[in-house]
Motif scaffolding. Structure first.
Motif, mmCIF file in Angstrom:
data_model
loop_
_atom_site.group_PDB
_atom_site.id
_atom_site.type_symbol
_atom_site.label_atom_id
_atom_site.label_comp_id
_atom_site.label_asym_id
_atom_site.label_seq_id
_atom_site.Cartn_x
_atom_site.Cartn_y
_atom_site.Cartn_z
ATOM 1 N N LYS A 1 27.245 29.654 7.402
ATOM 2 C CA LYS A 1 25.818 29.793 7.081
ATOM 3 C C LYS A 1 24.976 28.867 7.950
ATOM 4 O O LYS A 1 25.421 27.801 8.391
ATOM 5 C CB LYS A 1 25.569 29.523 5.603
ATOM 6 N N ILE A 2 23.745 29.286 8.181
ATOM 7 C CA ILE A 2 22.788 28.492 8.954
ATOM 8 C C ILE A 2 22.193 27.443 8.022
ATOM 9 O O ILE A 2 21.378 27.748 7.155
ATOM 10 C CB ILE A 2 21.675 29.379 9.535
ATOM 11 N N ALA A 3 22.598 26.197 8.195
ATOM 12 C CA ALA A 3 22.183 25.138 7.270
ATOM 13 C C ALA A 3 20.812 24.569 7.599
ATOM 14 O O ALA A 3 20.126 24.055 6.721
ATOM 15 C CB ALA A 3 23.217 24.012 7.270
ATOM 16 N N GLY A 4 20.404 24.642 8.872
ATOM 17 C CA GLY A 4 19.122 24.071 9.259
ATOM 18 C C GLY A 4 18.460 24.866 10.367
ATOM 19 O O GLY A 4 19.133 25.340 11.290
ATOM 20 N N LEU A 5 17.143 25.023 10.269
ATOM 21 C CA LEU A 5 16.332 25.669 11.300
ATOM 22 C C LEU A 5 15.067 24.845 11.488
ATOM 23 O O LEU A 5 14.466 24.396 10.507
ATOM 24 C CB LEU A 5 15.950 27.095 10.900
ATOM 25 N N ALA A 6 14.659 24.664 12.734
ATOM 26 C CA ALA A 6 13.415 23.950 13.007
ATOM 27 C C ALA A 6 12.857 24.423 14.344
ATOM 28 O O ALA A 6 13.620 24.777 15.253
ATOM 29 C CB ALA A 6 13.642 22.441 13.031
ATOM 30 N N TYR A 7 11.537 24.410 14.442
ATOM 31 C CA TYR A 7 10.866 24.782 15.689
ATOM 32 C C TYR A 7 10.041 23.607 16.181
ATOM 33 O O TYR A 7 9.380 22.912 15.393
ATOM 34 C CB TYR A 7 9.950 25.987 15.480
ATOM 35 N N SER A 8 10.040 23.406 17.512
ATOM 36 C CA SER A 8 9.161 22.397 18.102
ATOM 37 C C SER A 8 9.009 22.675 19.595
ATOM 38 O O SER A 8 10.003 22.833 20.313
ATOM 39 C CB SER A 8 9.730 20.987 17.904
ATOM 40 N N ALA A 9 7.759 22.763 20.033
ATOM 41 C CA ALA A 9 7.407 22.798 21.456
ATOM 42 C C ALA A 9 8.195 23.833 22.256
ATOM 43 O O ALA A 9 8.689 23.550 23.340
ATOM 44 C CB ALA A 9 7.604 21.410 22.062
ATOM 45 N N GLY A 10 8.307 25.036 21.706
ATOM 46 C CA GLY A 10 8.937 26.117 22.443
ATOM 47 C C GLY A 10 10.430 26.253 22.265
ATOM 48 O O GLY A 10 11.051 27.097 22.931
ATOM 49 N N TYR A 11 11.019 25.472 21.361
ATOM 50 C CA TYR A 11 12.461 25.527 21.126
ATOM 51 C C TYR A 11 12.762 25.695 19.639
ATOM 52 O O TYR A 11 12.054 25.148 18.786
ATOM 53 C CB TYR A 11 13.149 24.254 21.631
ATOM 54 N N VAL A 12 13.825 26.441 19.353
ATOM 55 C CA VAL A 12 14.347 26.547 18.003
ATOM 56 C C VAL A 12 15.660 25.768 17.936
ATOM 57 O O VAL A 12 16.562 25.975 18.765
ATOM 58 C CB VAL A 12 14.573 28.013 17.591
ATOM 59 N N PHE A 13 15.753 24.862 16.976
ATOM 60 C CA PHE A 13 16.950 24.076 16.724
ATOM 61 C C PHE A 13 17.690 24.720 15.549
ATOM 62 O O PHE A 13 17.094 24.959 14.490
ATOM 63 C CB PHE A 13 16.594 22.633 16.382
ATOM 64 N N VAL A 14 18.976 24.961 15.713
ATOM 65 C CA VAL A 14 19.808 25.601 14.698
ATOM 66 C C VAL A 14 20.971 24.672 14.388
ATOM 67 O O VAL A 14 21.599 24.128 15.304
ATOM 68 C CB VAL A 14 20.361 26.958 15.201
ATOM 69 N N VAL B 1 24.626 21.253 16.297
ATOM 70 C CA VAL B 1 23.242 21.610 16.596
ATOM 71 C C VAL B 1 23.191 22.411 17.893
ATOM 72 O O VAL B 1 23.718 21.973 18.916
ATOM 73 C CB VAL B 1 22.346 20.364 16.720
ATOM 74 N N LEU B 2 22.563 23.591 17.842
ATOM 75 C CA LEU B 2 22.343 24.418 19.015
ATOM 76 C C LEU B 2 20.844 24.542 19.246
ATOM 77 O O LEU B 2 20.080 24.669 18.287
ATOM 78 C CB LEU B 2 22.954 25.811 18.836
ATOM 79 N N ILE B 3 20.434 24.553 20.504
ATOM 80 C CA ILE B 3 19.011 24.592 20.852
ATOM 81 C C ILE B 3 18.760 25.799 21.743
ATOM 82 O O ILE B 3 19.463 26.006 22.743
ATOM 83 C CB ILE B 3 18.586 23.299 21.560
ATOM 84 N N PHE B 4 17.755 26.599 21.373
ATOM 85 C CA PHE B 4 17.433 27.824 22.085
ATOM 86 C C PHE B 4 15.957 27.800 22.496
ATOM 87 O O PHE B 4 15.104 27.330 21.747
ATOM 88 C CB PHE B 4 17.663 29.053 21.196
ATOM 89 N N ARG B 5 15.680 28.352 23.659
ATOM 90 C CA ARG B 5 14.306 28.498 24.102
ATOM 91 C C ARG B 5 13.701 29.755 23.464
ATOM 92 O O ARG B 5 14.353 30.807 23.406
ATOM 93 C CB ARG B 5 14.235 28.618 25.623
ATOM 94 N N VAL B 6 12.469 29.660 22.985
ATOM 95 C CA VAL B 6 11.766 30.814 22.420
ATOM 96 C C VAL B 6 11.157 31.626 23.560
ATOM 97 O O VAL B 6 10.493 31.084 24.443
ATOM 98 C CB VAL B 6 10.674 30.364 21.436
ATOM 99 N N LEU B 7 11.386 32.934 23.527
ATOM 100 C CA LEU B 7 10.873 33.823 24.557
ATOM 101 C C LEU B 7 9.396 34.131 24.307
ATOM 102 O O LEU B 7 8.843 33.799 23.254
ATOM 103 C CB LEU B 7 11.700 35.103 24.594
ATOM 104 N N ALA B 8 8.771 34.801 25.265
ATOM 105 C CA ALA B 8 7.338 35.096 25.168
ATOM 106 C C ALA B 8 7.005 35.988 23.986
ATOM 107 O O ALA B 8 5.897 35.940 23.450
ATOM 108 C CB ALA B 8 6.855 35.742 26.471
#
Length: 344
Positions: free
Chosen positions: A225-238, A248-255
């Motif tokens: 299960k996804i225990a944590g989600l957060a957004y900041s400055a164009g990135y989603v932290f999972v 912790v995985l970090i993804f760039r948010v697309l347009a």
């Protein structure tokens, strides 16, 4: 900022002394072919082991009935925490005092039975009077006015979420949305994130149905299960739990407001039973990352910078004195551990 990740890396306490050569080296590795980068990583793992930083447990004292289960950055820079007992807490990150809001239990037990809260987010922390609170015992999000009335204004049902309800939440602003952004909801099934559009700008009555826009699998086949989600400055932290640590995985948010499948970076942090995560960017190019631990009833914090990763949070690295002269924060008793990069 690198756009590839070679392997999960431990939180590092390398520090400023090794930043120049480390940053150049990692950037060089990211530009290499996968086979050559892996070989270089193996060789460097024997020569330069990485130091795993101890986590920083903030001096936050929750009421006895509170099990923290979700967090977000809130008004006035406070940390907003929800509990599986149905209360909302506001943590001052300067002096670590806690204010508890019990209105959901006081006013709505007859309507809802009980509240098992498992995620919280805001569309605009500095200006909005609403919290969006996820429920684990219902596949729904509550629009809660926290500032004056302390009332539920609307409830948004989440189609497709399943019986496990909300596990984590984050609001991702997007120009492509007609309602300012998308609600990312972590599911308890299959390691998926369901991305909804809530009709927050429409007059839809006290109960409405969110629109499921996309189903995303950031764990790429892992069913945890996804225990944590957060957004900041164009990135989603999972984040998801791995025994006594959190991944912790970090993804760039697309347009278009969605995330691609390519991981920008990923790390291990030594927080067990993490049940929520909040992230905020600082002016110096670093991030502060906060984790809730349900079983430890605690908030853990790190400083984060791309390339060099997670480091000891400032409140433990340079703790301010309390009135008694004792530090206001402490780090875990677990010693730092040497881990070769190629094993990470």
């Amino acid at each position: 900022v690198p756009t590839k990740s070679l392997a999960p890396r431990p939180a590092t306490a390398c520090g400023a002394s090794c930043l120049p050569w480390a940053e150049q080296l990692v950037r060089r590795m990211h530009s290499m072919q996968p086979g050559a980068a892996t070989l270089l990583g193996v060789l460097l793992g024997f020569i330069f082991p990485a130091m795993v930083a101890s986590s920083c447990r903030l001096p936050v004292e929750f009421p006895n009935s509170v099990g923290p289960s979700g967090a977000t950055i809130g008004p006035r820079g406070e940390l907003v925490v929800v509990s599986d007992g149905g209360t909302v807490l506001f943590v001052d990150l300067e002096d670590f005092t806690v204010r508890e809001d019990t209105a959901l239990n006081d006013k709505y037990i007859d309507s809802y039975g009980w509240f098992d809260l498992e995620g919280v987010t805001m569309t605009a922390p500095e200006s909005s009077k609403f919290l969006y609170i996820g429920m684990e015992n219902h596949a729904a999000v509550l629009e809660y006015e926290w500032q004056h009335s302390h009332e539920i204004f609307r409830r948004f049902d989440l189609p497709g979420l399943g019986q496990d309800g909300v596990q984590s939440m984050a609001w991702v602003p997007a120009d492509s949305s007609s309602h300012m952004g998308y609600l990312y909801v972590g599911s308890g099934e299959g390691g998926t994130v369901l991305i909804y559009e809530l009709p927050v700008l429409e007059s839809v009555g006290v109960e409405a149905r969110a629109v499921l826009r996309h189903s995303w699998s950031p764990l790429q086949g892992d069913s945890r299960k996804i225990a944590g989600l957060a957004y900041s400055a164009g990135y989603v932290f999972v984040s998801y739990n791995e025994g006594t640590s959190s991944h912790v995985l970090i993804f760039r948010v697309l347009a278009n407001g969605m995330c691609g499948d390519e991981v920008a970076e990923q790390y291990q942090v030594d927080v067990s039973d993490a049940q929520g995560m909040a992230v905020r960017q600082r002016s110096d190019g670093t991030w502060e990352v906060f984790f809730c631990s349900d079983s430890q009833r605690a908030i853990f914090a790190y400083s984060f910078r791309f390339v060099t990763g997670f480091e000891l949070h400032k409140h433990c690295a340079h703790p301010p004195p309390s009135r008694s002269g004792a530090p206001l924060a402490s780090w875990d008793a677990l010693p730092a551990t040497l881990v070769p990069l190629w094993l990470a």
